[in-house]
Enzyme design. Structure first.
Site, short mmCIF file in Angstrom:
data_model
loop_
_atom_site.label_atom_id
_atom_site.label_comp_id
_atom_site.label_asym_id
_atom_site.label_seq_id
_atom_site.Cartn_x
_atom_site.Cartn_y
_atom_site.Cartn_z
CG ASN A 200 -2.36 0.56 0.70
OD1 ASN A 200 -2.44 1.67 0.19
ND2 ASN A 200 -3.41 -0.21 0.88
NE ARG A 201 -2.48 4.82 -3.31
CZ ARG A 201 -3.29 3.79 -3.62
NH1 ARG A 201 -3.70 2.98 -2.65
NH2 ARG A 201 -3.66 3.58 -4.86
CG HIS B 197 1.59 -2.01 -3.94
ND1 HIS B 197 0.98 -2.12 -2.71
CD2 HIS B 197 0.58 -2.05 -4.87
CE1 HIS B 197 -0.32 -2.25 -2.88
NE2 HIS B 197 -0.60 -2.20 -4.16
CG HIS C 232 -1.79 -6.57 -5.46
ND1 HIS C 232 -2.88 -6.52 -6.30
CD2 HIS C 232 -1.61 -5.31 -4.99
CE1 HIS C 232 -3.33 -5.27 -6.35
NE2 HIS C 232 -2.58 -4.52 -5.56
CB SER C 233 -4.25 -13.05 -5.73
OG SER C 233 -3.11 -13.87 -5.70
CE1 TYR C 234 -5.89 -6.02 -10.20
CE2 TYR C 234 -3.89 -7.02 -9.35
CZ TYR C 234 -4.58 -5.90 -9.76
OH TYR C 234 -3.98 -4.67 -9.74
CG ASP D 284 -7.87 1.37 -4.27
OD1 ASP D 284 -7.39 0.50 -3.51
OD2 ASP D 284 -7.19 1.97 -5.12
CD GLU E 279 -4.07 -5.04 -2.21
OE1 GLU E 279 -3.00 -4.41 -2.01
OE2 GLU E 279 -5.01 -4.58 -2.88
#
Length: 384
Positions: free
Chosen positions: A113-114, A139, A210-212, A283, A348
């Site tokens: 993340n940020r 990330h 980070h699986s979609y 998000d 996540e």
């Protein structure tokens, strides 16, 4: 005569060995259950070998993982009719992973993340990290763990161990950080991801996957009809640069309330609600009610189409839910699927975003002599 029989025996042994070797070579070329070939992943980067590793259990569930970025490449699970579906986005070869800027299935680090403006302070020293997202570090920066080659050790058919040494100063972070990620495919159809890290100098760490996910098994479709549940009374709001404000707000009476199951698409476009406008959908980080108890359900996603249920369990305090709002059709993945907006959901597990700069939030700091641990379980089942 004795010598003749010895020669015949030797020829038989040579033939058996040759056949065995040919079989092993052929096996490296065999497609996985998902149709992905190991040979399409065998490569190298800066002298480090890249490969594909396949885990499988007695139920026929299969998980393919590459040590490039510690990425989950495919996850084959049965739907309500017993048909096997690949429920994660990604590519079927290493070249596509390397050619595009993506996080598909990746192990994220050093900090998932940020981080605001890419600035952290460790032991009184300010460090400037690379800024790669609206002026912030996302990330781990543009050269995070998703682009590193992990050393891989497949312990058995259901366990893969990945290790990586992030050297002092890599991406601006202090300390030599030794990382171990163990991925276990369990007999109850769960991917149990266990993280460990140690450092020789105080640093920060926040590892995640980070699986979609697309539980329809068809990544051309959106996830808007899927049903989402999040075990959280609160979330951390963001500004228009996706950075957390430092507040922790209740979900009560807002489109962020998933304590009772809701269809994802039901409220996602309610841009009168500022947080959905800022995120272009979901998000955000939810503050979990689980208190780090791995036995308590953190979140779940259910596909009404296939009956596949994904449950998430974690020791972490937070969960970032991202509904693929920035997928724009430029990525064509496995099976020729075009990855468009909201064709996937990411779940996540994490410390809260920008925790290094918010002292009242769960600490991401790691000191020498300590061991960072984190655990995330993605469990699959079927509901009719």
């Amino acid at each position: 005569m004795k010598k003749f029989y010895q020669i015949v025996l030797l020829l038989v042994v040579i033939t058996v060995v040759a056949c065995t070797n040919n079989k092993q070579e052929t096996n490296t070329e065999l497609a996985t259950l998902s149709g992905i070939k190991r040979s399409d992943f065998q490569s190298s980067l800066n002298g480090d070998s890249i490969d594909l590793f396949v885990l499988s259990n007695a139920n026929g569930v299969e998980v393919s993982i590459t040590n490039y970025g510690g990425r989950i490449v495919s996850v084959m699970v049965p739907d309500r009719d017993g048909n096997m579906k690949d429920v994660v986005l990604g590519y079927d070869n290493i070249d596509d992973y390397r050619a595009t800027d993506n996080n598909f299935g990746a192990t994220i680090g050093r900090y998932g993340n940020r981080i605001a403006h890419g600035k952290i302070t460790v032991e009184g020293v300010e460090y400037q990290l690379p800024q790669n997202n609206f002026g912030h570090t996302l990330h781990g920066g543009p050269e995070g763990f998703d682009k590193k080659v992990f050393k891989a050790n497949q312990i058995d058919n259901q366990t893969l161990e990945l290790t990586y040494l992030s050297e002092d100063g890599e991406a601006g972070f202090p300390g030599n950080l030794s990382v171990k990620v163990t991925m276990i495919l369990t007999n109850d159809n769960a991917i149990d991801i266990q993280y460990e890290a140690e450092t020789d100098k105080e640093t920060i760490v926040n590892l995640t996957n980070h699986s979609y996910f697309n539980l329809s098994g068809d990544a051309n479709k959106t996830i808007l009809n899927d049903v989402l549940t999040i075990n959280a009374d609160q979330f951390t709001p963001v500004d228009d640069t996706f950075m957390t404000t430092g507040e922790i707000l209740t979900v009560e009476g807002t489109p962020m309330d998933f304590r009772n199951s809701n269809v994802i698409g039901e409220r996602i476009d309610n841009y009168e609600y500022e947080q959905l406008k800022f995120g272009d959908g979901y998000d955000h980080n939810w503050v979990l009610n689980t208190g780090g108890d791995i036995s308590q359900l953190a979140a779940s996603v259910y596909s009404q189409e296939t009956g596949i249920l994904l449950e998430v369990y974690t020791t972490e305090p937070g969960l970032q839910v991202y509904t693929g709002n920035f997928l724009d059709g430029t990525n064509v993945g496995k099976y020729g699927a075009v990855y468009n907006k909201r064709n996937a959901i990411c779940l996540e597990t994490q410390k809260y975003p920008d925790s290094p700069n918010k002292s009242n939030w769960p600490s991401p700091y790691l000191k020498p002599g300590e061991t960072y641990t984190s655990r995330c379980i993605y469990k699959f089942s079927v509901e009719n």
